[in-house]
Enzyme design. Sequence first.
Site, PDB file in Angstrom:
ATOM      1  N   HIS A  75       1.135  -8.946  -3.640  1.00 21.53           N
ATOM      2  CA  HIS A  75       0.352  -7.826  -3.235  1.00 21.53           C
ATOM      3  C   HIS A  75       1.026  -6.617  -3.111  1.00 21.53           C
ATOM      4  O   HIS A  75       1.681  -6.216  -2.011  1.00 21.53           O
ATOM      5  CB  HIS A  75      -0.454  -8.144  -2.112  1.00 21.53           C
ATOM      6  CG  HIS A  75      -1.512  -7.122  -1.864  1.00 21.53           C
ATOM      7  ND1 HIS A  75      -2.619  -7.025  -2.657  1.00 21.53           N
ATOM      8  CD2 HIS A  75      -1.564  -6.067  -0.742  1.00 21.53           C
ATOM      9  CE1 HIS A  75      -3.300  -6.058  -2.082  1.00 21.53           C
ATOM     10  NE2 HIS A  75      -2.659  -5.452  -1.007  1.00 21.53           N
TER      11      HIS A  75
ATOM     12  N   ASP B  61       0.676  -1.194   0.063  1.00 20.45           N
ATOM     13  CA  ASP B  61      -0.042  -0.049  -0.050  1.00 20.45           C
ATOM     14  C   ASP B  61       0.936   1.404   0.066  1.00 20.45           C
ATOM     15  O   ASP B  61       2.169   1.119   0.052  1.00 20.45           O
ATOM     16  CB  ASP B  61      -0.916  -0.004   1.363  1.00 20.45           C
ATOM     17  CG  ASP B  61      -0.183   0.077   2.368  1.00 20.45           C
ATOM     18  OD1 ASP B  61       0.944  -0.649   2.677  1.00 20.45           O
ATOM     19  OD2 ASP B  61      -0.523   0.806   3.413  1.00 20.45           O
TER      20      ASP B  61
ATOM     21  N   ASP C 181       0.486 -17.736  -4.215  1.00 20.46           N
ATOM     22  CA  ASP C 181       1.152 -16.346  -4.961  1.00 20.46           C
ATOM     23  C   ASP C 181       0.173 -15.808  -5.721  1.00 20.46           C
ATOM     24  O   ASP C 181      -0.095 -16.154  -6.929  1.00 20.46           O
ATOM     25  CB  ASP C 181       2.143 -17.196  -5.957  1.00 20.46           C
ATOM     26  CG  ASP C 181       2.842 -16.189  -6.551  1.00 20.46           C
ATOM     27  OD1 ASP C 181       3.828 -16.691  -7.414  1.00 20.46           O
ATOM     28  OD2 ASP C 181       2.883 -14.986  -6.388  1.00 20.46           O
TER      29      ASP C 181
ATOM     30  N   GLU D  46       1.900 -10.215   0.444  1.00 23.54           N
ATOM     31  CA  GLU D  46       2.189  -9.040   0.352  1.00 23.54           C
ATOM     32  C   GLU D  46       3.757  -8.685   0.889  1.00 23.54           C
ATOM     33  O   GLU D  46       4.377  -9.626   1.123  1.00 23.54           O
ATOM     34  CB  GLU D  46       1.443  -7.909   1.336  1.00 23.54           C
ATOM     35  CG  GLU D  46       1.601  -6.541   1.074  1.00 23.54           C
ATOM     36  CD  GLU D  46       0.430  -5.776   1.903  1.00 23.54           C
ATOM     37  OE1 GLU D  46      -0.244  -6.163   2.639  1.00 23.54           O
ATOM     38  OE2 GLU D  46       0.375  -4.486   1.501  1.00 23.54           O
TER      39      GLU D  46
HETATM   40  O1  G3I Z   1      -0.531 -11.350  18.091  1.00 24.39           O
HETATM   41  C1  G3I Z   1      -1.649 -12.134  17.760  1.00 24.39           C
HETATM   42  C2  G3I Z   1      -1.404 -13.495  18.385  1.00 24.39           C
HETATM   43  O2  G3I Z   1      -1.331 -13.441  19.953  1.00 24.39           O
HETATM   44  C3  G3I Z   1      -2.338 -14.606  17.950  1.00 24.39           C
HETATM   45  O3  G3I Z   1      -2.201 -15.909  18.136  1.00 24.39           O
HETATM   46  C4  G3I Z   1      -2.205 -14.533  16.431  1.00 24.39           C
HETATM   47  C5  G3I Z   1      -3.684 -15.326  15.692  1.00 24.39           C
HETATM   48  O4  G3I Z   1      -4.615 -14.960  15.909  1.00 24.39           O
HETATM   49  O5  G3I Z   1      -2.760 -13.208  15.808  1.00 24.39           O
HETATM   50  C6  G3I Z   1      -1.906 -12.101  16.302  1.00 24.39           C
HETATM   51  O6  G3I Z   1      -2.280 -10.989  15.877  1.00 24.39           O
HETATM   52  C7  G3I Z   1      -1.938 -10.734  14.616  1.00 24.39           C
HETATM   53  C8  G3I Z   1      -1.052  -9.541  14.245  1.00 24.39           C
HETATM   54  O7  G3I Z   1      -0.710  -9.154  13.088  1.00 24.39           O
HETATM   55  C9  G3I Z   1       0.383  -9.722  14.634  1.00 24.39           C
HETATM   56  O8  G3I Z   1       1.009 -10.822  14.261  1.00 24.39           O
HETATM   57  C10 G3I Z   1      -3.143 -10.582  13.881  1.00 24.39           C
HETATM   58  O9  G3I Z   1      -4.201 -11.718  13.781  1.00 24.39           O
HETATM   59  C11 G3I Z   1      -3.081 -10.169  12.222  1.00 24.39           C
HETATM   60  O10 G3I Z   1      -4.275  -9.626  11.675  1.00 24.39           O
HETATM   61  C12 G3I Z   1      -2.006  -8.984  12.329  1.00 24.39           C
HETATM   62  O11 G3I Z   1      -1.759  -8.612  11.125  1.00 24.39           O
HETATM   63  C13 G3I Z   1      -1.290  -7.414  10.887  1.00 24.39           C
HETATM   64  C14 G3I Z   1      -1.842  -6.954   9.426  1.00 24.39           C
HETATM   65  O12 G3I Z   1      -1.422  -5.587   9.027  1.00 24.39           O
HETATM   66  C15 G3I Z   1      -3.090  -6.654   9.610  1.00 24.39           C
HETATM   67  O13 G3I Z   1      -3.435  -5.841  10.523  1.00 24.39           O
HETATM   68  C16 G3I Z   1       0.314  -7.668  10.431  1.00 24.39           C
HETATM   69  O14 G3I Z   1       0.955  -8.106  11.480  1.00 24.39           O
HETATM   70  C17 G3I Z   1       0.908  -6.466   9.727  1.00 24.39           C
HETATM   71  O15 G3I Z   1       2.345  -6.815   9.351  1.00 24.39           O
HETATM   72  C18 G3I Z   1       0.104  -6.056   8.675  1.00 24.39           C
HETATM   73  O16 G3I Z   1       0.623  -4.670   8.012  1.00 24.39           O
HETATM   74  C19 G3I Z   1       0.178  -4.066   6.937  1.00 24.39           C
HETATM   75  C20 G3I Z   1      -0.312  -2.674   7.445  1.00 24.39           C
HETATM   76  O17 G3I Z   1      -1.279  -2.729   8.271  1.00 24.39           O
HETATM   77  C21 G3I Z   1      -0.511  -2.101   6.143  1.00 24.39           C
HETATM   78  N1  G3I Z   1       0.518  -1.890   5.100  1.00 24.39           N
HETATM   79  C22 G3I Z   1       0.619  -3.448   4.576  1.00 24.39           C
HETATM   80  C23 G3I Z   1       1.287  -4.291   5.755  1.00 24.39           C
HETATM   81  C24 G3I Z   1       1.848  -5.587   5.585  1.00 24.39           C
HETATM   82  O18 G3I Z   1       0.543  -6.194   5.261  1.00 24.39           O
HETATM   83  O1  9MR Z   2      -3.671  -3.324   0.235  1.00 24.27           O
HETATM   84  C1  9MR Z   2      -3.950  -3.629   1.535  1.00 24.27           C
HETATM   85  C2  9MR Z   2      -2.877  -4.158   2.350  1.00 24.27           C
HETATM   86  O2  9MR Z   2      -1.798  -3.353   2.356  1.00 24.27           O
HETATM   87  C3  9MR Z   2      -3.067  -4.509   3.647  1.00 24.27           C
HETATM   88  O3  9MR Z   2      -2.180  -5.120   4.298  1.00 24.27           O
HETATM   89  C4  9MR Z   2      -4.628  -5.262   3.740  1.00 24.27           C
HETATM   90  C5  9MR Z   2      -4.729  -5.769   5.202  1.00 24.27           C
HETATM   91  O4  9MR Z   2      -5.249  -4.479   5.900  1.00 24.27           O
HETATM   92  O5  9MR Z   2      -5.341  -4.527   2.930  1.00 24.27           O
HETATM   93  C6  9MR Z   2      -5.326  -4.434   1.579  1.00 24.27           C
HETATM   94  O6  9MR Z   2      -6.434  -3.842   1.173  1.00 24.27           O
HETATM   95  C7  9MR Z   2      -7.553  -4.607   0.747  1.00 24.27           C
HETATM   96  C8  9MR Z   2      -8.712  -4.235   1.689  1.00 24.27           C
HETATM   97  O7  9MR Z   2      -8.077  -4.448   3.064  1.00 24.27           O
HETATM   98  C9  9MR Z   2      -9.921  -5.050   1.500  1.00 24.27           C
HETATM   99  N1  9MR Z   2     -10.324  -4.586  -0.095  1.00 24.27           N
HETATM  100  C10 9MR Z   2      -8.965  -4.961  -1.158  1.00 24.27           C
HETATM  101  C11 9MR Z   2      -7.735  -4.034  -0.924  1.00 24.27           C
HETATM  102  C12 9MR Z   2      -6.744  -4.210  -1.729  1.00 24.27           C
HETATM  103  O8  9MR Z   2      -6.541  -5.730  -1.760  1.00 24.27           O
END
Ligand code: G3I
Ligand code: 9MR
Length: 598
Positions: free
Chosen positions: A514, A195, A567, A576
């Site tokens: 992604h 993103d 993939d 991503e």
């Molecule tokens: O910490 C809990 C753990 O206790 C539990 O056992 C596990 C399974 O349920 O979940 C863990 O939490 C997870 C958390 O990451 C830490 O690992 C959440 O489920 C999971 O949804 C969360 O995902 C994060 C994701 O954003 C969605 O919020 C990722 O760490 C994080 O790297 C990712 O970051 C995104 C940015 O928001 C937007 N840019 C892209 C980036 C990469 O995808």
């Molecule tokens: O592109 C977004 C990615 O950077 C984030 O990690 C992810 C989870 O927050 O969300 C992606 O955006 C998607 C949105 O959550 C749902 N609609 C489709 C978007 C693009 O794939």
Amino acid sequence: MWGFFTYIQDMNIHKNAIARLCAVAFAAVPFSLTPTFAGPLMNQLGYAPEAEKQVVIPGNDDKGLEVRDLNGKTVLKLKAPYVLEWEYSGEETQVFDISAVKTPGTYRLFRDGAYIGNPITVGKNVYEGVTKASLKWFYYQRASMPLVAPYADKWVRAAGHMDDKVIVYGTDKATGGKGAGKVIKSPRGWYDAGDYGKYIVNSGITVWTLLDLYEKFPKFADTLSWDVPREFPKLPLLLEEVRYNLDWMLTMQDKDGGVFHKVSSLKFCGSVAPEQDTAPRYAILKSVTAALDFAGVMAQASVVYRSFDKAYADKMLKAAEAAYAWAKKNPEMFYKQPSDVQTGSYAPGNEDGKDEFRFAAAELFNAKVAAGAQADKNAASYLEDLKANSFTPNGAWWGDMNMISAFRVAFAPKVFGDSLAEAAKKVVLNEANNLRAVGDSSAYRLPAFPWSWNWGSNSAIANNGIVLIQAYILTGDKSYLDGAQQCLDYLLGKNPMDITYVTGFGFRSPRNPHHRPSESDFVDDPVPGMLVGGPHLGKQDIDLEGKEHWKCPNYAAADKPALAYLDDRCSYATNEVAINWNAPLAFLAGALQAIYNK
Ligand code: G3I
Ligand code: 9MR
């Protein structure tokens, strides 16, 4: 193919159509059966001559393995080893240790007289290319500037997000709402991932890791060069790249010392190029985690850059102290995503604060000592805060900076005193011993815990490798280095998917990450050097609420974490890319390259 999606986007077809098209894309994805590759699974980039070299072959038969050089001469013959089952894929495997093959060259594996798998390279600089590419990738992530030839090769693009009119979002309790609505300049910095958001919390662990690579291996880092336009030619290239993000981070600090949590639009845009994303951008709320991650990184950077640019170092140390002071006044101001904001939050699961306070206090005290200001009253308070907050053994991720603070203190007994340094060293070695024990006994020889298999699992494996590298540097015990090697081997091919998880490297690698720039650029090859998030069972990207699973049976049905990877551009939960994933990859590959090529 993804240019097609961009075309649809331009026609303003409703966003949901994109989601449905993703569903179609999942349906259209040519999928093979559940991966029970015959193997052999190995590090597809090869091994340094003195490195541990392990080859995993799923299955359980009694056939041995032969290693032959390109002249057909047998250089090693091994009997079939015992069979183990890997809990994270459900496979039975046999692990062949071919470490005895040390002479640089290319080799082939034979079983029952038949050539199997890919050629194996043994050589001095096998990880130099992936190290450079994983670092150059940060140039490809730069906001606010065009990427031009020859530097960007075929991935040239126009500048996006000048961020010279960023609107401060929301009231600011700490300053009585004076901030809301004002417009600030917040240019430069790296896009976070696939993103176009820029996030302070995720910049924290990312910048720390890249600067620590420089701190631990300065001579090696100075030998690295990749082709980018130079703005500060007196800086080592790695430090110049990191400065591009530090400059942005400094724009995120408000007059009261507080730090805005992120810059992003209110919602994620479609699969468009940076310059096509023209939605208004906001500096969204302040948070104590942003302030402390900012403070820790600015303090660290003030030490690293001091010999190159004292004024810049002093500016960063001053900013770090102001952010820490704000955090002390606002210890409970954790980020809460407003209801009309849907971009990344880097908040759920990060409402503790203790680890960020520990991280910032350690870096600030270290920086004050480096600046000759240890007698300063603030310095004493940083050390007191650190001592009052004992270390915990959790591995490093964006939500837990504890291990990062333990790395800092363990290496600096002269700064922090022997007892604190010993306590920190114990935490690091305890984690490393646990990782090594798992790595040496698991069916894939991988130092991974059950909690390694979350969103971004590949970064968890890379960060496990960093713990092992730090332990090796602290002790000189090669078994830790072998554990770090096992982590890199997994990322570069020794995995049930039989791919390297890094775009553009290995015999098979991700083709559809992604990553909006790669999806929208009409270039078939994705931007190179990107580590994809990797498998885990969360499947947050599949619409499972009572609707039919998207037509990707293996991914949707996967019930083992190491198999739940797809993939496909729609699989943002497994495919991503992100700055806090590439940084530990660069550290791990770079450290092994530096150590084996001293
Ligand atoms: O910490 C809990 C753990 O206790 C539990 O056992 C596990 C399974 O349920 O979940 C863990 O939490 C997870 C958390 O990451 C830490 O690992 C959440 O489920 C999971 O949804 C969360 O995902 C994060 C994701 O954003 C969605 O919020 C990722 O760490 C994080 O790297 C990712 O970051 C995104 C940015 O928001 C937007 N840019 C892209 C980036 C990469 O995808
Ligand atoms: O592109 C977004 C990615 O950077 C984030 O990690 C992810 C989870 O927050 O969300 C992606 O955006 C998607 C949105 O959550 C749902 N609609 C489709 C978007 C693009 O794939």
